[in-house]
Write an enzyme that holds these catalytic residues in place. Structure first.
Site, PDB file in Angstrom:
ATOM      1  CG  HIS A  77     -32.533  -8.540  29.250  1.00 21.58           C
ATOM      2  ND1 HIS A  77     -33.602  -8.440  28.576  1.00 21.58           N
ATOM      3  CD2 HIS A  77     -31.528  -8.005  28.538  1.00 21.58           C
ATOM      4  CE1 HIS A  77     -33.711  -7.813  27.373  1.00 21.58           C
ATOM      5  NE2 HIS A  77     -32.181  -7.710  27.201  1.00 21.58           N
TER       6      HIS A  77
ATOM      7  CB  THR B  10     -33.287 -12.805  32.989  1.00 24.49           C
ATOM      8  OG1 THR B  10     -33.438 -12.213  31.662  1.00 24.49           O
ATOM      9  CG2 THR B  10     -34.397 -12.315  33.875  1.00 24.49           C
TER      10      THR B  10
END
Length: 352
Positions: A112, A131
């Site tokens: 992420h 993300t």
């Protein structure tokens, strides 16, 4: 002390490299017939050519698509908002434009980034991990995020600061900054994950085998990392066929709160037998028609739901992983107790 193989021995004779490597190799080659030597030379030439082609291809692929995220993983890059698609009353898909149409975002599958915005009044920076639902393999020139906006309410009077700031960004504005990749978990392809170990665990990387099945449990906006991983599995899995099965259990407050439902349902339609999606909601819709047509579960995630819809040691053997992303109460009061009852150990669970 270590001995350099190129050094001479203690008696001042010839180099160790010559004695230990070259002489045995020369002796072996001399023992071969002339015909065998030619075959060996031809084979070595083929290996060298193949290696050169592979290295060249990899280099071309690496340079073909420049990466938008700075290489150090810490320097933020500001990207302009290109497009907004409203998905529900409090959720939207936000597309950010990369420097060129040939750029990729540069985020490994499963990791992420930190999203950062600056308060125009105070100058204070606010950040939160997100993300993307897009991927480098499939999407060039842009990166997509699904953002759930947490407005102020009785339980949380201030709501979510970063999500509200994102909600205020207008198309064309370059106010949002990104840096990363972050996170120690990666989907590396062919049904395998890697987990970066802490120094206290000895360091290094642990490989998790999920070639038979990947199960996923998501709550609310926790579906976003799952979408990224599923897209990559289905893309590269067309060749490898791994993992053999992907099962998704997705929990929400109501049917209207289900994010990216069309995408999830399409996965199931396009890959019947390989992808299975199951939903559960806290309560049925007030719309009697919708409530009657609801064919999935109602209530919090239970042991029975996991046992029925996801892999377990009892029915799936060892080559599986269950990925989990959701609010802490879901983990504490529903998922973790169910895992314990079903004897699903930590070695089979990856949390986001």
């Amino acid at each position: 002390t270590k001995t350099n193989i190129m050094n001479t021995n203690a008696g001042g004779g010839e180099p160790l490299f010559a004695r230990r490597v070259l002489h045995p190799l020369i002796t072996f080659l001399e023992s071969l017939s002339e015909d065998d030597q030619k075959k060996l030379a031809a084979f070595a030439s083929i290996c060298i050519v193949c290696a050169t082609i592979l290295v060249s291809t990899f280099a071309k692929k690496s340079s073909k698509h420049p990466i938008a995220l700075p290489a150090d993983g810490k320097t933020p890059i500001a990207l302009p908002l290109e497009r907004v698609v409203r998905l529900s009353k409090d959720t939207k898909l936000m597309r950010f434009r990369l420097p060129t149409g040939n750029h990729v975002f540069g985020l490994p599958t499963g990791s992420h980034v930190m999203v950062q915005l600056t308060d125009g009044k105070t100058g204070e920076k606010h950040m939160r991990p997100y993300t993307p639902v897009s991927s480098d393999a499939l999407d060039k020139g842009h990166v997509d995020f699904v953002v759930k906006v947490y407005f102020p309410n009785k339980q949380f009077p201030d709501g979510g600061k970063v999500s509200q700031m994102l909600n205020d960004v207008k198309v064309g504005e370059e106010k949002v900054e990104f840096f990363g990749p972050l996170g120690g978990k990666r989907y590396v392809g062919n049904g395998e994950f890697t987990v970066k170990k802490l120094k206290s665990q000895g360091g290094g990387v642990e490989v998790r085998d999920a070639k038979d099945e990947v199960g996923m449990i998501a709550g609310g906006s926790g579906i976003t990392p799952m979408l990224q991983i599923v897209r990559e599995m289905l893309r590269e899995g067309q060749a490898s066929g791994m993992p053999k099965k992907i099962s998704i259990l997705y929990a929400n407050k109501s049917e209207d709160d289900i994010l990216c439902r069309d995408t999830l349902d399409n996965f199931e339609k396009q890959f019947p037998g390989r992808v299975k999606v199951w939903y559960t909601v806290d309560a049925l819709s007030n719309d009697k028609k919708k409530a009657k047509e609801w064919k999935y579960d109602v209530g919090f995630i239970t042991k029975e739901m996991i046992e029925k819809h996801l892999p377990t040691p009892a029915k799936s053997g060892k080559r599986f992983q269950i990925l989990v992303c959701g609010p802490p109460p879901m983990m504490k009061f529903a998922v973790n107790p169910a895992f314990e009852k079903l004897e699903i150990g930590k070695e089979h669970v990856l949390t986001w």
